[in-house]
Structure formats: C-alpha cells, structure tokens
Design an enzyme around this catalytic site. Structure first.
Site, short mmCIF file in Angstrom:
data_model
loop_
_atom_site.label_atom_id
_atom_site.label_comp_id
_atom_site.label_asym_id
_atom_site.label_seq_id
_atom_site.Cartn_x
_atom_site.Cartn_y
_atom_site.Cartn_z
N ASN A 1 0.87 -1.18 0.00
CA ASN A 1 0.00 0.00 0.00
C ASN A 1 0.90 1.23 0.00
O ASN A 1 1.44 1.59 1.04
CB ASN A 1 -0.90 -0.03 1.23
N LYS B 1 0.14 4.23 -0.28
CA LYS B 1 -0.54 5.41 0.28
C LYS B 1 -0.28 6.64 -0.61
O LYS B 1 -0.12 6.48 -1.81
CB LYS B 1 -0.10 5.65 1.72
N HIS C 1 -9.72 0.69 4.37
CA HIS C 1 -8.50 0.97 5.13
C HIS C 1 -8.84 1.90 6.29
O HIS C 1 -9.68 2.80 6.16
CB HIS C 1 -7.45 1.61 4.22
N GLU D 1 -7.37 4.37 7.47
CA GLU D 1 -7.20 5.80 7.20
C GLU D 1 -8.41 6.37 6.45
O GLU D 1 -8.80 7.52 6.66
CB GLU D 1 -5.89 6.02 6.41
N GLU E 1 -5.99 -5.50 9.95
CA GLU E 1 -5.01 -4.47 10.27
C GLU E 1 -5.39 -3.79 11.59
O GLU E 1 -6.22 -2.87 11.59
CB GLU E 1 -4.97 -3.41 9.16
N GLY F 1 1.56 1.95 10.88
CA GLY F 1 2.47 3.09 10.81
C GLY F 1 3.05 3.49 12.15
O GLY F 1 3.63 4.57 12.27
N SER G 1 2.72 -2.37 10.52
CA SER G 1 4.15 -2.36 10.83
C SER G 1 4.84 -3.70 10.55
O SER G 1 5.74 -4.10 11.27
CB SER G 1 4.38 -1.93 12.29
C1 PEP Z 1 -1.18 -0.03 5.90
O1 PEP Z 1 -1.31 1.17 5.78
O2 PEP Z 1 -1.98 -0.81 5.35
C2 PEP Z 1 -0.08 -0.53 6.71
C3 PEP Z 1 -0.07 -1.77 7.06
O3 PEP Z 1 0.90 0.39 7.05
P1 PEP Z 1 2.29 0.11 7.78
O4 PEP Z 1 2.84 -1.18 7.19
O5 PEP Z 1 3.13 1.26 7.46
O6 PEP Z 1 1.98 -0.07 9.23
#
Ligand code: PEP
Length: 252
Positions: free
Chosen positions: A9, A11, A97, A99, A169, A175, A215
């Site tokens: 992703n 972003k 997601h 976000e 997630e 993040g 992460s």
């Molecule tokens: C994501 O935004 O789907 C995600 C998993 O981000 P990160 O790996 O940076 O935590």
C-alpha cells in the site's frame, strides 16, 4: 485454493517518476526471482495506475488501487470510479483501510456499496478490518472486526465473496512501528476464518486469503507469516523500499 499474497500500500507517496522507478525495479527483481505461485500486488496512487501496468511483466506481479467511489459515474468531482480503475488494467482495490474510515468518515454502509461496485467492475477487493487500541484494551476487538465484516462484506453472495481478500489491520499497529504479536495475529485471523466458515461454509473459509497489516517489515514478516491462518501481508511503509519489500515477499 487459498492464495498467498503480499500487497504493498503505497498510500499518498511518490510522484509518477519515483513510482515508475520502484515498479520497474520490483519487476526486474521478480523476473529474476520468480514468485512461483505467490502474488504481489502494488496498490498505487491513482495517478500511477495507467503507467505502472505497462511496466509489470513478471508473472504474479499485479497492481491495484487504494480506494474507489461507490457510484458508477457522474458529477463527483475529484473521485475515481471502479470502472476507471479497471480500465487501466488494475486487478484489485483496497477498501475499508482505517485511514479511509477515520480520516474520510467511511462507514460500513458506504464500504458495502464500494465493495459491490468494485466487484461489479471486475476488481478483486482487499477488504480491511481492525480495531483501535482502546477497543483491544476494552476487549471488544473481536466484536468490532465481526461488525465490520458482517456489515461491509457478508452481504455478498458466496460467488462474489470468493473474489475478496480480507486484510486484518489492527489500527494501533499501522504506521506506528508496533506490530501485533504472531499470536495476536493468528488468534484474530483464526477468528475471522471462523466467521467466514459460519457464513459461507468450510470450503470457502479454507480458500479465503487473510492478510496481516500493521508495521510488518523484513525483520518480523517471517514470524507473522509462519502462522497457519496468516496468508500474507498488506504492507505500508515497508513497501516503498525495494529491498525491504522484496525481503518481506521472500519471507512468505
Ligand atoms: C497499511 O497502511 O496498510 C499498513 C499496514 O501500514 P504500515 O505497514 O506502514 O503499518
């Protein structure tokens, strides 16, 4: 059969040239190091979609978007429809997601319509779910994930559902550098597979790909992917660095 997938992703990162350079580098890497049955999906910003598709020739390396509108077409300034995404050759779209849920107020009902519209246009949906930290602390994380799946996804016919991938997630891990432990990931993935089984039956549950996101990086991917119900990852920050991302893919 259940598919092993790593989705990146991106972003809102990288201009067109930077994105093309990363996609090209990954394509060269996976031509030299075949994915042999795994799939890697690059979920890019909209502006990259039309160009990135032309670069990807390595078997198993595909691309997709990070969002779509729930309407077919019309006066929705600034929005991008599922059929536009599909017309670039993209095969997948991330929906739900955290976000999007938090920053843009996307609720279960809207996500249900977006999912239907994406599927109608031939896109595979990578449907995200996950609890915030207070919900885990309050021990309602299973209820939250159950609600998100029941409201956003489980209205689908079995045939449509089989074209979806679920990404668990935990929001507190996205993040933040804090990862769910392998045991926490396995516990939730197994719970999710149980929900799918109750709704769609054992065979569909066994075939459903459930990704972990939050992460995930080269240093912890192998221990997360070693769990029987973790079928790969949705990778944010670490998908922007070629070596790191390739190493995560190799851990699967
Ligand atoms: C994501 O935004 O789907 C995600 C998993 O981000 P990160 O790996 O940076 O935590």
């Amino acid at each position: 059969m259940r598919k092993k997938i790593v989705a990146g992703n991106w972003k809102m990162n990288m201009n067109l040239n930077e994105g093309m350079a990363l996609a090209d580098g990954l394509n060269e890497y996976f031509k030299a190091n075949p994915l042999s049955g795994k799939e890697v999906i690059l979920c890019t910003p909209f502006i990259h979609l039309g160009m990135v598709g032309g670069l990807l020739t390595a078997p198993g390396l595909t691309f997709g978007a990070q969002n779509c509108n729930d309407h077919k077409s019309g006066a929705y300034t600034g929005e991008v429809s599922a059929s536009m995404i599909r017309s670039t050759g993209a095969g997948s779209v991330i929906l739900g997601h955290s976000e999007r849920r938090t920053l843009y107020g996307e609720n279960d009902e809207l996500l249900e319509s977006k999912t239907a519209e994406a599927l109608r246009n031939g896109l595979r949906v990578i449907f995200c779910c996950g609890e915030v930290f207070a919900e885990r602390e309050g021990n309602i994380h299973f209820d939250v994930v159950k609600r998100q799946l029941e409201k956003g996804l489980f209205g689908l016919s079995a045939e449509d559902f089989r074209r979806c991938v679920i990404a668990y997630e935990p929001v507190w891990a996205i993040g933040t550098g804090v990862t769910a432990s392998p045991a926490q990931a396995q516990e939730m993935h197994s719970f999710i597979r149980g929900l799918v089984e109750k709704k769609y039956g054992k065979e569909t549950a066994g075939d459903t790909t459930i990704l972990y996101g939050g992460s995930c990086k080269a240093s912890n991917a192998a221990e997360l992917f070693a769990n029987s119900d973790v079928d790969g990852g949705l990778i944010g920050g670490a998908s922007l660095v070629k070596e790191e991302f390739c190493s995560i893919v190799n851990s699967l």
